[in-house]
Structure formats: C-alpha cells, structure tokens
Design an enzyme around this catalytic site. Structure first.
Site, mmCIF file in Angstrom:
data_model
loop_
_atom_site.group_PDB
_atom_site.id
_atom_site.type_symbol
_atom_site.label_atom_id
_atom_site.label_comp_id
_atom_site.label_asym_id
_atom_site.label_seq_id
_atom_site.Cartn_x
_atom_site.Cartn_y
_atom_site.Cartn_z
ATOM 1 C CG ASP A 263 4.389 -15.444 -15.231
ATOM 2 O OD1 ASP A 263 5.355 -15.994 -15.803
ATOM 3 O OD2 ASP A 263 4.524 -14.485 -14.456
ATOM 4 C CE LYS B 7 12.726 -16.736 -13.509
ATOM 5 N NZ LYS B 7 13.522 -15.791 -12.736
ATOM 6 C CG PHE C 97 7.356 -12.798 -8.148
ATOM 7 C CD1 PHE C 97 7.635 -11.777 -7.248
ATOM 8 C CD2 PHE C 97 8.128 -12.883 -9.313
ATOM 9 C CE1 PHE C 97 8.659 -10.859 -7.491
ATOM 10 C CE2 PHE C 97 9.155 -11.976 -9.560
ATOM 11 C CZ PHE C 97 9.427 -10.970 -8.642
HETATM 12 C C1 LIG Z 1 6.749 -16.305 -12.677
HETATM 13 C C2 LIG Z 1 7.610 -15.096 -12.897
HETATM 14 N N1 LIG Z 1 7.125 -14.058 -13.598
HETATM 15 C C3 LIG Z 1 7.868 -12.959 -13.831
HETATM 16 C C4 LIG Z 1 9.159 -12.848 -13.358
HETATM 17 C C5 LIG Z 1 9.963 -11.612 -13.632
HETATM 18 O O1 LIG Z 1 11.002 -11.899 -14.518
HETATM 19 P P1 LIG Z 1 12.264 -10.895 -14.660
HETATM 20 O O2 LIG Z 1 13.045 -10.976 -13.406
HETATM 21 O O3 LIG Z 1 12.999 -11.431 -15.869
HETATM 22 O O4 LIG Z 1 11.704 -9.542 -14.919
HETATM 23 C C6 LIG Z 1 9.710 -13.903 -12.619
HETATM 24 C C7 LIG Z 1 11.070 -13.806 -12.069
HETATM 25 O O5 LIG Z 1 11.485 -14.529 -11.204
HETATM 26 C C8 LIG Z 1 8.919 -15.052 -12.387
HETATM 27 O O6 LIG Z 1 9.383 -16.092 -11.663
#
Ligand SMILES: Cc1ncc(COP(=O)(O)O)c(C=O)c1O
Length: 386
Positions: free
Chosen positions: A213, A242, A128
C-alpha cells in the site's frame, strides 16, 4: 466557517483556519498570513500547490472532454497506463483506476480474492488502509474499527516485528498480505526491511499475493519513486492514490503481468479513469520525473531529519522517517504543539496521539525546511507562542 460547522457532517475536527491560496510549499489564509504547508492535503500535495504542469493539463483537457467512462477508449487513460508502468518494475503489466486510496485498497483486496480463489487477508498491527468496509477491515486501530463492526470477515492482523507469527498465519487459504512500507497514520514507522523480505518469501512459498500500500509512501515521498524499491521488494500488487494526479482525486491498483486480467465485470467505478484525472496524473508523473523528485525527497529529507534530530528538547521521544515523510514522537500529546506550530506559520499533521507528522510538498526548498525546523525547535523548547 459558520456554514461548514452548521451543515458539515461533523466527522472532521477542524483547525480554525480558512485557506484561500497555495503555491509550491506555501499556503495563505484569508488574512494574507503565510504558512509552510507540511500537511499538504494529507500528503496529496507532492508536486506543490498550483503546479503549472497540472493547471495546464487540466485546462487543456477540460476544453476537450471531461466525461468518458471506461466503456469507451480514451487517449489520456491509455497513455497514463503506459507512463505509470514505465515508473514501475518491468514485471508489472496492468492498471485499474479509481478515485481514492480506500477504493484502491478495496479493489486490491477483491482482486486478490478473485485471482487466488482464497479468502484470508493478513494485515499489520498499526496499519492504516482507509475507512470503507474492506479497507477498514485491513486497518488495525480499534478506534476506527469498533464503532462499525461487524466488518468484512477473513482479516487477521499480525505484529510487524514477529516473523514466527507471520509464518504461522499465512497459509494455503491466504489471498494476500497487505502492508505500508512506512506506516503513516499509525505514527510514521518505517518497517524493517528484513521483516518485509521475510514476509515476501513466506507469501511466495504459500502462493499468497504481496500487496504494497503505497498510498502515502508512493510517488517519490520516501526518496524513491515507490518505497518498495527502497526496500528492494517485488510486490505483486501496488495501491496508489494521494499525490498521483497533483491534487485531483484518483486511485490506482497496479498488478503483476503474470497475474493475468481480472475477470470482466467483476469490479468497476463510474469516475475511475476519467480524462481530467488521467491528464492531471500524466502531468504529475512527468513533473516528478523531469524534476527528479525522488532524489530531491531523499536529499532534503536527510536535511529535514537531521535538523529535527538536532532539536534539544526533553519533550522529544523519537524522530524517524524516510525521505520527506517524517514523524516527531513526543512524550506528550502532540495536538497543543501542532497548534502552537500553526501560530508560528507551519502546518503539520498528527499521526496517533503523540506524533507530529510532516508531509511537505516535495518542491519544498532548503530555506523553507530550515524555517520549519527552527519553528519546531521554538515550539518544543517552549520559546514559541505556546
Ligand atoms: C496508507 C494509506 N492507505 C489508504 C489510505 C486511504 O486513502 P483515502 O483517504 O484516499 O481513502 C490512506 C490515507 O491516509 C493511507 O495513508
């Protein structure tokens, strides 16, 4: 609640609770009922609710200047670059600031394409990376993707266990391989270190960039400042967001120095690098370092994981995690058990249909963890209010 239901877009399913206050690892609802918060704004609340470092930084900065786009220089932004690079490996050399996780992933994908002149992006099944078009194209779950097709071309998903497949897919047109060291939304799956080291080698030999990520795993969550350190990896690009600014919106892409600068005017963000978020992020990173939140997450994570593993319930299929990023996989759908847990005074998240996910603030203490474990035990053994 009525106004949110009537005027909200409808994209968020809601828990019928109105939260009015937070402090440390606790939140309170409108009736004064206390909860241990293992949702933490979806993993944002690393330094705890209403952390005094963050309050002080925001207050002081708001009185000086809040609006200063990247056209001009600003001290808080400059010092944030420097202090962020201090907690990164020494070979990292530049930072791009934005406002969210998806934006960080978008930027990382664009940077990988422009830096390599290549098109293909390889991502993992169960991964994700966010919900904007580029980030969604890297995300795997068809439930998120299919309603919005056609997505961005050039993305391929491979199995996170299958080395041969990975080796056959990463080629001379691959710009980057992107992964979460612990797949969060996909169900809290820590990836195999052997697989990731292999992937890093394949990327190196084919000239593809290796992107970690760390949006959910970063900033001490997994017991190291960043999860790639735990796996002894050396990513070329790291995506962050985050908890980086203690609760204010922020995102960042950190790049290996030897990649050089991104060509001028090829990307940008109106709010990226704003003084308020930068001041809050500096305070958050300072709090993490002064309070060794990485070690704290490591120690308390063990206690939490052991506690959850000791629960004797036929409903539990697996308990897994790293640091204070923990999932309890059930043999049934987790939603009713999460509701029962909230009734017992513990808020936790779903990750996929059957996993209960715990992302508590890293300032949570032993007693609070014991309370949570006790309540999870009650709910899963049928002694809760379920
Ligand atoms: C690993 C990862 N990447 C990207 C995102 C996307 O972040 P945002 O909700 O701040 O756009 C998330 C959100 O949960 C995530 O857990």
């Amino acid at each position: 609640m009525e106004l949110e239901e009537r005027y909200g877009s409808g994209v968020y399913p809601k828990v019928p609770l109105r939260l009015v206050k937070g402090e440390g690892a606790k939140v309170w609802d409108e009736n004064g009922r206390e909860y241990i918060d293992c949702v933490g704004g979806h993993g944002v609340c690393i330094v705890g609710h209403s952390n005094p470092y963050i309050i002080e930084a925001i207050e002081a900065q708001a009185k000086k200047i809040m609006v200063c786009s990247e056209t001009f220089y600003h001290e808080e932004r400059a010092l944030l670059y420097k202090e962020l690079l201090e907690v990164m490996p020494h070979y990292m050399g530049s930072v791009f600031l934005c406002n969210s996780g998806a934006e960080a992933v978008e930027a990382a994908i664009k940077f990988a394409r422009i830096l390599t002149g290549r098109k293909k992006i390889v991502a993992l099944k169960r991964g994700f990376h966010g919900r904007t078009f580029g980030a969604l194209s890297a995300t795997w779950n068809p439930k998120y993707r299919e309603p919005f097709e056609p997505l961005v071309p050039g993305f391929v998903h491979v199995d996170p266990e299958n080395k041969e497949e990975l080796e056959s897919v990463i080629d001379e047109d691959t710009a980057a391989f992107i992964f979460e060291p612990v797949q969060g939304e996909g169900g809290v799956y820590p990836l195999s270190g052997e697989y990731l080291k292999f992937a890093q080698e394949v990327c190196k030999s084919k000239g593809a960039l290796f992107i970690s990520d760390e949006i959910q795993t970063g900033f001490c969550r997994t017991g190291r400042f960043f999860a790639f350190q735990r796996y002894e990896l050396s990513p070329d690009i790291v995506c962050l967001a985050k908890g980086m600014a203690g609760g204010l919106p922020i995102g960042a892409v950190v790049l290996r120095d030897s990649l050089g600068k991104i060509p001028s005017r090829t990307h940008g963000s109106t709010f990226g690098g704003n003084p308020l978020s930068c001041a809050a992020a500096r305070a958050a990173v300072r709090f993490m370092r002064e309070n060794a939140l990485d070690k704290r997450a490591e120690e308390l994570g063990k206690l939490f994981l052991e506690g959850l593993k000791s629960i004797n319930s036929s409903l539990v299929r697996d308990v897994r995690g790293l640091g204070l990023m923990i999932g309890v996989e059930l043999k049934k759908r987790s939603a009713p058990y999460l509701k029962a847990l909230a009734d017992e005074g513990v808020l936790a998240l779903q990750a996929g249909p059957t996993v209960m996910r715990f992302l508590p603030p890293l300032v949570i203490n032993e007693d609070e963890i014991k309370f949570v474990v006790d309540k999870v035990g009650r709910v899963l053994s049928g002694n809760g209010s379920n």
